[in-house]
Enzyme design. Structure first.
Site, PDB file in Angstrom:
ATOM      1  N   ASP A 104     122.652  72.188  43.598  1.00 20.62           N
ATOM      2  CA  ASP A 104     122.588  73.663  43.554  1.00 20.62           C
ATOM      3  C   ASP A 104     123.890  74.298  44.234  1.00 20.62           C
ATOM      4  O   ASP A 104     124.044  74.155  45.569  1.00 20.62           O
ATOM      5  CB  ASP A 104     121.470  74.163  44.305  1.00 20.62           C
ATOM      6  CG  ASP A 104     121.251  75.752  44.034  1.00 20.62           C
ATOM      7  OD1 ASP A 104     121.983  76.343  43.250  1.00 20.62           O
ATOM      8  OD2 ASP A 104     120.692  76.405  44.730  1.00 20.62           O
ATOM      9  N   ASP A 308     127.994  79.069  38.425  1.00 24.32           N
ATOM     10  CA  ASP A 308     126.615  78.538  38.734  1.00 24.32           C
ATOM     11  C   ASP A 308     126.377  77.527  37.899  1.00 24.32           C
ATOM     12  O   ASP A 308     126.061  77.765  36.574  1.00 24.32           O
ATOM     13  CB  ASP A 308     125.675  79.596  38.873  1.00 24.32           C
ATOM     14  CG  ASP A 308     124.409  79.226  39.482  1.00 24.32           C
ATOM     15  OD1 ASP A 308     124.316  78.580  40.539  1.00 24.32           O
ATOM     16  OD2 ASP A 308     123.598  79.527  38.950  1.00 24.32           O
TER      17      ASP A 308
END
Ligand SMILES: *[C@@H]1O[C@H](CO)[C@@H](O)[C@H](O)[C@H]1NC(C)=O
Ligand SMILES: *[C@@H]1O[C@H](CO)[C@@H](O)[C@H](O)[C@H]1NC(C)=O
Ligand SMILES: *[C@@H]1O[C@H](CO)[C@@H](O)[C@H](O)[C@H]1NC(C)=O
Ligand SMILES: *[C@@H]1O[C@H](CO)[C@@H](O)[C@H](O)[C@H]1NC(C)=O
Length: 426
Positions: A104, A308
């Site tokens: 992440d 992201d």
């Protein structure tokens, strides 16, 4: 007396700061790992819903961070939005125990389900067993990582009422998930230190959260590996300064994730770079404008755009979204438009279609996208633009748009670089 004591404390602190080495000076070479998409076949309906959840969480955390002046930046993501993200394969312990966990770029803490973990979500994925490892140790409250968590009210030391001098006490953490105080999304346990093995290389003393209890949706892996910009993240703890990945467009295959010198593989023609905006906890860059065919439309202004890995679609804040959409539609008059659903507003019959080009202009570098980076087949006959309108100031370059690019995050220099690449050649 008290004044003298504070004066001494200040002096000691200054000496310590002067003596402290620069954050990334102690390099430990490089590491090579792999990531795998946790939903190999992209379902655009599900992608729209999960991406939107992830967008709202990233946006809320930015607002939170702005409001509190520092970071609830460490507050991890509600992992229901982890679908369509990438799992990283690695090992912990001596001998190594192999696990996979969500990689992440939007958060920092590393954590894994520890032991039997009967009250942990998700059930079914393997756990890390501290009692089977000779390199495991609990992190004391005096450790820097525990202090970092404590300063954000995410950890408590030595239990309630313990004296501040209990420096050997265990560092208990609890993360609440989600947007507000949601009692059903959290992970908790104690901070520990372990040897991590990435590819063939091991590194001692990586601090992680040994989770003993959690509730909520956590994808299918055993935890999460934070790759963000904060102190707790794997990148910062490896002291490598940079990492990169190359998401292969064949989503059934694994993608390389490189740390440190290995990410310097990016050389030659076509390397583009743009500064990371220092104001953000995320990997945010300045999107100055967008070219759609022959038209140029505005970028996303001072809020920038986040790279992201965990969001599938791309989101543009207004007015950037609408202006780009209008430019696209006005140049696609010879295409047959069909109605879209799930937030997809620009869909065409695919047969024989030649879509206008799309280029993202960043401050210092251009990303000339391949059609597959911004148009996806919904079914045999219809393709949709995978860019959607963001309801907030938060814009995201999602993982479909990043595919077949080698993307390097340089934390030392605060620079993001990218280069079109065949990810399978790394
Ligand atoms: C995609 O996901 C939606 C929602 O989960 C589901 O209803 C649909 O059947 C899926 N489509 C395909 C082709 O699997
Ligand atoms: C480690 O702990 C688990 C429970 O958490 C237990 O089932 C297992 O037998 C233990 N293994 C060893 C080698 O002690
Ligand atoms: C983004 O880049 C443009 C062009 O270089 C510059 O004028 C603007 O100030 C930059 N914005 C931010 C937030 O850095
Ligand atoms: C549609 O128009 C564009 C230019 O606007 C052109 O490049 C493309 O070849 C045309 N496509 C078809 C199928 O005629």
């Amino acid at each position: 007396m008290a004044t003298t004591r504070s004066a001494i404390l200040v002096l000691v602190t200054i000496c310590f700061l002067l003596a402290a080495p620069p954050a990334y000076s102690e390099r430990r070479g490089f590491f090579r790992a792999t990531m795998t998409r946790n939903e190999p076949v992209i379902n655009l309906t599900r992608a729209a819903h999960k991406s939107r959840q992830r967008l709202s969480i990233l946006a809320a955390r930015l607002l939170d961070a702005a409001a509190s002046g520092s970071g609830s930046a460490q507050t991890p993501l509600q992992l229901d939005s982890g679908v369509g993200a990438y799992d990283m394969t690695f090992s912990m312990g001596t001998p190594p125990q192999q696990l996979s966990a969500l990689a992440d770029t939007g958060s920092d803490l590393i954590w894994a389900k520890c032991g039997a973990c009967k009250r942990c979500a998700p059930q079914g994925s393997p756990s890390y067993y501290p009692n089977k490892s000779s390199s495991f140790s609990k992190l004391p409250c005096s450790s820097g990582l525990c202090r970092t968590l404590e300063s954000q009210s995410l950890a408590t030391c030595g239990g309630a009422g313990a004296s501040a001098s209990a420096s050997g006490a265990v560092c208990d953490y609890k993360y609440s998930y989600g947007l507000a105080s949601d009692p059903h999304h959290y992970t908790q346990g104690y901070m520990a230190s372990e040897t991590f093995t990435l590819g063939g290389d091991s590194v001692r003393g990586i601090g992680f959260g040994c989770t003993t209890m959690s509730e909520g949706g956590y994808g299918s892996g055993s935890g999460l590996v934070g790759l963000g910009r904060g102190k707790l993240s794997l990148v910062r703890q490896l002291k490598v300064g940079t990492f990169s990945y190359c998401l292969t467009s064949d989503t059934t295959k694994s993608s390389p994730l490189l740390f440190g010198a290995a990410s310097d593989l990016m050389t030659g023609a076509g390397v583009q770079s743009t500064p990371l905006l220092k104001t953000s906890t995320y990997y945010t860059v300045n999107l100055t404008s967008i070219s759609i065919g022959a038209a140029t439309t505005p970028g996303t202004g001072r809020h920038g755009i986040i790279f992201d890995s965990g969001t599938t679609l791309t989101f543009l804040a207004e007015p950037a979204y609408t202006l780009a959409k209008v430019a696209l539609l006005s140049q696609a008059t010879n295409l047959t438009r069909v109605p879209g659903t799930d937030g997809y507003e620009v869909c065409f019959q695919t047969s024989g279609a030649v879509f206008p080009s799309m280029v993202l202009h960043f401050d210092g570098g251009d990303m000339a996208l391949r059609t597959e980076n911004y148009f996806r087949a919904v079914d045999d006959s219809v393709s949709c633009w995978i860019v959607q309108s963001s309801p907030s100031h938060t814009s995201i370059v999602g993982n479909i748009m990043q595919m077949d690019y080698h993307i390097r995050y340089d934390l030392d220099k605060s620079v993001l670089s990218f280069q079109a690449a065949n990810c399978e050649t790394f």
